[in-house]
Motif scaffolding. Sequence first.
Motif, PDB file in Angstrom:
ATOM      1  N   HIS A  63       0.828  -1.209   0.000  1.00 19.56           N
ATOM      2  CA  HIS A  63       0.000   0.000   0.000  1.00 19.56           C
ATOM      3  C   HIS A  63       0.860   1.255   0.000  1.00 19.56           C
ATOM      4  O   HIS A  63       1.840   1.362   0.721  1.00 19.56           O
ATOM      5  N   ALA A  70       2.762   9.104  -1.912  1.00 20.91           N
ATOM      6  CA  ALA A  70       2.933   9.290  -3.357  1.00 20.91           C
ATOM      7  C   ALA A  70       3.207  10.754  -3.677  1.00 20.91           C
ATOM      8  O   ALA A  70       4.053  11.066  -4.511  1.00 20.91           O
ATOM      9  N   ASP A 128      -5.914  10.408  -8.163  1.00 20.92           N
ATOM     10  CA  ASP A 128      -5.753   9.252  -7.276  1.00 20.92           C
ATOM     11  C   ASP A 128      -6.701   8.167  -7.788  1.00 20.92           C
ATOM     12  O   ASP A 128      -7.908   8.225  -7.561  1.00 20.92           O
ATOM     13  N   HIS A 129      -6.162   7.204  -8.483  1.00 19.64           N
ATOM     14  CA  HIS A 129      -6.979   6.166  -9.116  1.00 19.64           C
ATOM     15  C   HIS A 129      -7.759   5.331  -8.100  1.00 19.64           C
ATOM     16  O   HIS A 129      -8.954   5.081  -8.286  1.00 19.64           O
ATOM     17  N   ALA A 130      -7.098   4.890  -7.036  1.00 18.98           N
ATOM     18  CA  ALA A 130      -7.746   3.993  -6.067  1.00 18.98           C
ATOM     19  C   ALA A 130      -8.972   4.627  -5.416  1.00 18.98           C
ATOM     20  O   ALA A 130      -9.999   3.968  -5.249  1.00 18.98           O
ATOM     21  N   ARG A 131      -8.877   5.897  -5.066  1.00 16.21           N
ATOM     22  CA  ARG A 131     -10.016   6.574  -4.438  1.00 16.21           C
ATOM     23  C   ARG A 131     -10.966   7.162  -5.473  1.00 16.21           C
ATOM     24  O   ARG A 131     -12.066   7.588  -5.146  1.00 16.21           O
ATOM     25  N   ASN A 135       3.653   4.436  -9.568  1.00 13.12           N
ATOM     26  CA  ASN A 135       3.118   3.060  -9.700  1.00 13.12           C
ATOM     27  C   ASN A 135       2.145   2.962 -10.874  1.00 13.12           C
ATOM     28  O   ASN A 135       0.975   2.643 -10.719  1.00 13.12           O
ATOM     29  N   ASP A 160      -1.470   4.759 -10.802  1.00 12.47           N
ATOM     30  CA  ASP A 160      -2.134   4.786  -9.489  1.00 12.47           C
ATOM     31  C   ASP A 160      -2.288   6.218  -8.987  1.00 12.47           C
ATOM     32  O   ASP A 160      -3.319   6.585  -8.445  1.00 12.47           O
ATOM     33  N   TYR A 161      -1.231   6.990  -9.143  1.00 11.61           N
ATOM     34  CA  TYR A 161      -1.238   8.410  -8.774  1.00 11.61           C
ATOM     35  C   TYR A 161      -0.550   9.179  -9.889  1.00 11.61           C
ATOM     36  O   TYR A 161       0.500   8.764 -10.375  1.00 11.61           O
TER      37      TYR A 161
END
Length: 109
Positions: free
Chosen positions: A29, A35, A57-60, A93, A96-97
């Motif tokens: 994580h 990041a 922010d891809h995950a959120r 990553n 991801d960011y």
Amino acid sequence: MTLAPAKRCIPLHRSMLENVVDVIHRPGHLSFDEARRMADREAAKRAIHPMLLAWYDHARGVFSPNVECCESTRPAWLVYAQSRGADVTIAVNGLDYVFLYRSTDPDAH
């Protein structure tokens, strides 16, 4: 600051980005703050007084600035940064960011 869901606009694809520097973090994580610190350090190596213009922010599923879609081929936050002179893009990553910066040399006239 209000965060907007990234899914409201066009999905991000790597081909939309310019001047990309890839930063890979060890598996596991990685928080947004971690990041961001990594991206800030990388941008400082490549730009004079880098100013962050936009991030994703891809995950959120959030991005900034929270602007309305203004083009049908790129996300609004990306259009915003690129149209304001973003000259360094840091991708952490993969996608991801993503952080977009502009050089702000106070001595340039």
